[in-house]
Write an enzyme that holds these catalytic residues in place. Sequence first.
Site, mmCIF file in Angstrom:
data_model
loop_
_atom_site.group_PDB
_atom_site.id
_atom_site.type_symbol
_atom_site.label_atom_id
_atom_site.label_comp_id
_atom_site.label_asym_id
_atom_site.label_seq_id
_atom_site.Cartn_x
_atom_site.Cartn_y
_atom_site.Cartn_z
ATOM 1 N N CYS A 129 0.813 -1.221 0.000
ATOM 2 C CA CYS A 129 0.000 0.000 0.000
ATOM 3 C C CYS A 129 0.848 1.272 0.000
ATOM 4 O O CYS A 129 0.494 2.266 -0.638
ATOM 5 C CB CYS A 129 -0.978 0.001 1.170
ATOM 6 S SG CYS A 129 -0.232 -0.162 2.797
ATOM 7 N N ASP A 339 -7.677 5.531 -1.552
ATOM 8 C CA ASP A 339 -7.307 4.319 -0.822
ATOM 9 C C ASP A 339 -6.779 3.262 -1.802
ATOM 10 O O ASP A 339 -7.469 2.898 -2.752
ATOM 11 C CB ASP A 339 -8.540 3.781 -0.092
ATOM 12 C CG ASP A 339 -8.210 2.734 0.948
ATOM 13 O OD1 ASP A 339 -7.141 2.099 0.827
ATOM 14 O OD2 ASP A 339 -9.008 2.545 1.881
ATOM 15 N N HIS A 341 -6.200 0.109 -1.089
ATOM 16 C CA HIS A 341 -6.433 -1.238 -0.566
ATOM 17 C C HIS A 341 -7.568 -1.980 -1.262
ATOM 18 O O HIS A 341 -8.249 -2.803 -0.654
ATOM 19 C CB HIS A 341 -6.735 -1.169 0.939
ATOM 20 C CG HIS A 341 -5.608 -0.618 1.743
ATOM 21 N ND1 HIS A 341 -5.488 0.724 2.041
ATOM 22 C CD2 HIS A 341 -4.537 -1.227 2.297
ATOM 23 C CE1 HIS A 341 -4.400 0.919 2.752
ATOM 24 N NE2 HIS A 341 -3.798 -0.244 2.922
#
Length: 460
Positions: A129, A339, A341
Amino acid sequence: MNPSSSSARCEGQSPTDDLMDDWLLLSSESAGPLHLEVSREDQDSEDRGKLKSKLVSAWNSVKYGWSLKQKSKFSKSSPVIMFGQSYKLIDQERERFRCSFVTLLWLTYRRGFPQLPGGSLTTDSGWGCVLRTGQMLLAQGLLLHLMPPGWTWSVSHHVVRDDMDLLGLNSKEGSNKRGRRLSLDLRLFRPMAATHRRVVSWFADNPTAPFGIHKLVELGKSSGKRAGDWYGPSIAAHILRKAVAASTDLPNLVVYVAQDCTIYLEDVKRLCERPPPQSWKSVIILVPVRLGGQELNPSYITCVKKLLTLQCCIGIIGGKPKHSLFFIGFQDDHLLYLDPHYCQPTVDVTKENFPLESFHCKHPRKMSFSRMDPSCTIGFYAKGLKDFESLCTALLVCLLLPQALSTSAETYPMFIFSDGKSQEEEKGGYTPPNNITYIQRKNERKRVDTSNSMDEFVLL
């Protein structure tokens, strides 16, 4: 709405409630677990490694995917600040914000790419990430570097696809008028669309991409990292610097990484100076910092907000340990972010007109400043010498804010400027230390173990 399906659209209705939902990032189908089919005959070690990689990817898709279904609320009474621009989420301003947001490159976990060296991993789900947020930070700098001001992907993308409706052309108009309008728009947007597609390909998940996951992992070896390890925001900054320096596609761009929370102007000058007629290269400045102990020092929140109002700021990478986010703006007391993820299938960018939709997020999200981890890297971009001088002036004003607003005698600037050059540069290179930092309090230095954050910073 599945983020990898359908084209970005900039039309919509004005909100009717004071708090409005965001555009949902994931549907229940796309957030659900992946169904894996594995042949019983695949018993060798390579296939077991691939299976393990797929299972990790599936687990992380469930772990993070379900959380992405939660809605973020945005107030129409307060402006959203994103990369130095202010947007009120009503009427045309709301649509302008949506077009600007969807233009940002969204680089997430991927699965099914060629094996990373030194193992059998074919996904970065669960560990990559920080590298993905680093890619997004660099991508924002590249868009500023290569694209004209005000360019948006959604308009350019649809024009090049000859979408008459999104050109605003009425079916009753004559074919000659439509043809002239389309020809003009294609001449304006086709070169920018090609450049945008080229930038996306630089972040592809294959060994030849200059800023892809394979290249970043390879460059991380010199810092003692390998595929599957946790990469902190500071190490990610140095990997990005090496990646740009090794690339032949960006001869007029350099990356400078601040050392010990200090921007050494002599070092920046040495990097950026070049022979006439173009006497100054464009520069991306990355500043790794730690803004507190285990939590963000509240006295720095105002400063973070001020930095995000600057057009020269290209974002902040950070977040809770092992859950890095890319912060791009704020509304009131909440940070706006992208994000990484969400694990998506790898896109083959070698194909002509490869799909771009999965590289653009359509749905903004936000979180409270109180949830921001103090370990982060802040990015800035200056196109030329005058822009760099303006950047320094603007940052000096921002850096004085915590001291001016706080009654604490131990409130320090996030980072500082120095006219000289760093000691590490004089020694011929810089290697980030491992898990040890120093707290400077008056004239006293104290060693602190920062292994929990798995990175290195000067603690402010």
